[in-house]
Design an enzyme around this catalytic site. Structure first.
Site, short mmCIF file in Angstrom:
data_model
loop_
_atom_site.label_atom_id
_atom_site.label_comp_id
_atom_site.label_asym_id
_atom_site.label_seq_id
_atom_site.Cartn_x
_atom_site.Cartn_y
_atom_site.Cartn_z
N ARG A 111 0.86 -1.18 0.00
CA ARG A 111 0.00 0.00 0.00
C ARG A 111 0.89 1.23 0.00
NH1 ARG A 111 -4.73 1.43 4.37
NH2 ARG A 111 -3.01 2.26 5.56
N THR A 115 -0.80 7.61 -0.72
CA THR A 115 -2.16 7.57 -1.30
C THR A 115 -3.03 6.48 -0.68
OG1 THR A 115 -1.50 5.96 -2.97
CG2 THR A 115 -1.22 8.28 -3.53
N ASP A 209 1.44 -0.70 12.66
CA ASP A 209 1.76 -1.42 11.41
C ASP A 209 2.13 -2.86 11.77
OD1 ASP A 209 3.30 -2.58 9.27
OD2 ASP A 209 3.42 -0.59 8.39
N ASP A 212 5.56 -4.22 10.50
CA ASP A 212 6.70 -3.66 11.22
C ASP A 212 6.82 -4.28 12.60
OD1 ASP A 212 7.38 -2.02 9.17
OD2 ASP A 212 6.71 -0.15 10.11
C1 PRP Z 1 -0.91 -3.51 5.21
C2 PRP Z 1 -1.69 -4.76 5.59
C3 PRP Z 1 -2.60 -4.96 4.42
C4 PRP Z 1 -2.90 -3.55 4.00
C5 PRP Z 1 -4.24 -3.16 4.53
O1 PRP Z 1 0.12 -3.85 4.38
O2 PRP Z 1 -0.89 -5.88 5.84
O3 PRP Z 1 -2.00 -5.67 3.35
O4 PRP Z 1 -1.89 -2.71 4.55
O5 PRP Z 1 -4.63 -1.93 4.03
P1 PRP Z 1 -5.79 -1.78 2.95
O6 PRP Z 1 -6.94 -2.67 3.37
O7 PRP Z 1 -6.15 -0.32 3.05
O8 PRP Z 1 -5.27 -2.13 1.60
P2 PRP Z 1 1.27 -2.84 3.86
O9 PRP Z 1 0.96 -2.37 2.50
O10 PRP Z 1 1.50 -1.80 4.92
O11 PRP Z 1 2.52 -3.77 3.70
P3 PRP Z 1 3.25 -4.79 4.70
O12 PRP Z 1 2.56 -6.10 4.52
O13 PRP Z 1 4.67 -4.82 4.19
O14 PRP Z 1 3.17 -4.25 6.11
#
Ligand code: PRP
Length: 217
Positions: A111, A115, A209, A212
């Site tokens: 994500r 944005t 997060d 993280d």
């Molecule tokens: C986080 C989480 C989901 C997403 C949720 O991942 O693990 O995949 O955000 O958000 P959304 O429903 O608004 O799409 P991130 O992109 O932060 O990556 P990560 O898995 O590396 O923490």
């Protein structure tokens, strides 16, 4: 969201004192990584067990050591896991602990932090995924964008909605609404539904997060 557990295709884990205690640990900003991992893993195990409860069975009779027949059941159909990398990978071991040598596919979606829009980078899925029940793994469902993109990939590979079980630790009313607007027949199995998203599209009260905290901090 009122009485979310009664919503069609949203399976909320029973909000027992034990479960609320586990969530209180992982939500706390004072919880260090090793405890965060340990207690998240416990919740993940509960989600996997609830997912396995959803699989169809057929009658299956076995003979016990007393030479008496026991009319039980056997699982029908093959399964696989698909994790949304990175955070979703944290849920793979919980699935493996219940289903020895289960096949695991991966979809890399990140994500954009500015944005909040998801981007697909990579996918590697079992060849015969259309013939399997798919446990889609991602701990967080915020806007639903990442999960929708990942599910689009599964559908394009021939997986039927009815064969997908989406497991996550924490979700939002908005995420559930958006996901089910597109995939009404997919069961969302979750342990918690938060109040809302903030202006950065983060779950509130949330737990930060997940990726993280599980892998880095
Ligand atoms: C986080 C989480 C989901 C997403 C949720 O991942 O693990 O995949 O955000 O958000 P959304 O429903 O608004 O799409 P991130 O992109 O932060 O990556 P990560 O898995 O590396 O923490």
């Amino acid at each position: 969201m009122s009485a979310p557990e009664e919503q069609k295709n949203v399976l909320l884990l029973p909000q027992t004192n034990q479960l609320l205690g586990l969530y209180s640990i992982i939500r706390s900003k004072d919880t260090h990584r090793s405890d965060f991992v340990f207690y998240s893993d416990r919740i993940i195990r509960l989600l996997v067990e609830r997912g396995l409860d959803q699989l169809p069975v057929e009658k299956h009779t076995v003979t016990t050591p007393l030479n008496v027949d026991y009319e039980g059941v056997g699982f029908l159909g093959k399964i696989c896991g698909v994790s949304i990398v990175r955070a979703g990978e944290s849920m793979e071991q919980g699935l493996r602990d219940c289903c020895r040598s289960v096949r695991i596919g991966k979809i890399l979606i990140q994500r954009d932090e500015e944005t909040a829009l998801p981007k697909l980078f990579y996918e590697k899925l079992p060849e015969d995924i259309a013939d399997r029940y798919v446990f889609l793994l991602d701990p967080m469902l915020a806007t639903g964008g990442s999960a929708i993109l990942a599910t689009d990939v599964l559908i394009s590979r021939g997986v039927k909605q009815e064969r997908i079980l989406f497991l996550n630790l924490l979700t939002s009313p908005e995420g559930i609404r958006n996901y089910h607007a597109k995939f009404p027949n997919i069961k969302i199995i979750t342990g918690g539904i938060d109040d809302k998203l903030d202006d950065k599209k983060r779950l509130v009260p949330g737990l930060g997060d997940f990726g993280d905290r599980y892998y880095c901090i």
